[in-house]
Write a protein that holds these residues in place. Sequence first.
Motif, short mmCIF file in Angstrom:
data_model
loop_
_atom_site.label_atom_id
_atom_site.label_comp_id
_atom_site.label_asym_id
_atom_site.label_seq_id
_atom_site.Cartn_x
_atom_site.Cartn_y
_atom_site.Cartn_z
N CYS A 189 -3.77 9.69 -1.51
CA CYS A 189 -4.24 8.36 -1.10
C CYS A 189 -4.53 8.32 0.39
CB CYS A 189 -3.17 7.31 -1.42
SG CYS A 189 -2.85 7.13 -3.18
N ALA A 195 0.83 -1.21 0.00
CA ALA A 195 0.00 0.00 0.00
C ALA A 195 0.86 1.25 0.00
CB ALA A 195 -0.95 0.00 1.20
N TRP A 241 -10.15 5.98 -7.31
CA TRP A 241 -9.66 4.64 -7.59
C TRP A 241 -9.57 3.86 -6.28
CZ3 TRP A 241 -4.81 5.27 -11.24
CH2 TRP A 241 -5.22 5.84 -12.45
N ALA A 273 0.78 4.02 -2.93
CA ALA A 273 0.51 5.43 -2.64
C ALA A 273 1.61 6.32 -3.19
CB ALA A 273 0.33 5.64 -1.14
N GLU A 296 -5.18 5.12 3.16
CA GLU A 296 -5.17 3.68 3.35
C GLU A 296 -6.25 3.26 4.33
OE1 GLU A 296 -1.22 2.21 4.21
OE2 GLU A 296 -0.35 3.73 2.89
N VAL A 337 -6.39 0.86 -0.29
CA VAL A 337 -5.99 2.20 -0.72
C VAL A 337 -7.14 2.82 -1.51
CG1 VAL A 337 -4.37 3.58 -2.10
CG2 VAL A 337 -3.55 1.53 -0.89
N MET A 338 -7.54 4.01 -1.12
CA MET A 338 -8.46 4.80 -1.93
C MET A 338 -7.68 6.01 -2.40
SD MET A 338 -12.31 6.20 -1.42
CE MET A 338 -12.98 4.59 -1.79
N ALA A 339 -7.73 6.26 -3.70
CA ALA A 339 -6.96 7.35 -4.29
C ALA A 339 -7.91 8.36 -4.93
CB ALA A 339 -5.99 6.80 -5.33
N PHE A 347 -2.23 11.88 -7.54
CA PHE A 347 -3.29 11.36 -6.68
C PHE A 347 -2.92 11.55 -5.21
CE2 PHE A 347 -4.36 9.26 -10.55
CZ PHE A 347 -5.68 8.90 -10.46
N LEU A 370 1.10 6.41 -7.05
CA LEU A 370 -0.06 7.21 -7.46
C LEU A 370 0.17 8.70 -7.16
CD1 LEU A 370 -3.03 4.86 -6.52
CD2 LEU A 370 -1.98 5.25 -8.77
#
Length: 156
Positions: free
Chosen positions: A34, A20, A58, A24, A36, A48-50, A32, A27
């Motif tokens: 991020c 992760a 994403w 990150a 976690e 992970v959300m980006a 991006f 990205l």
Amino acid sequence: MSYTDLSEQPTLLQPGQLLARGVARHLASHGFACVEELVPTRGLRVDVMALGPKGEIWVVECKSSRADYTSDSKWQGYLEWADRFFWAVDSDFPTELLPDDTGLIIADAYGGEIIRMGPESRLAPARRKVMVQKFAFHAARRLHLLRDPDMHPQRD
């Protein structure tokens, strides 16, 4: 997971957390931001959300082994919370296990590379608003906890 400076003690992190971190970092090089371990809805927690520079969202699921992947029965539930979905694995992972219609990132603790772009499925505006607000809330809360580790926040 402790949100201290992860670069100081990478050996204390689990393999998925190291992936992760590399995701990150990669990205971030594409603009991006991020977060976690974000919970989009009860019962789901994405690795992970980006949030991208154009507002795209994403989700990246990090899998450190075959067993880690085969034990994950919730991943399809993540699809409705993002514009694109990716798996992140290390270079030794048997990628033939992963569905062809999902994105693929090969990563390690220090970076990564997008091998296959996940197909786009744009979120509805109302869902996007909810996710951007969750993202902002979680990012702000984690920053606050870094500055004030003794704070006892209310649960979400």
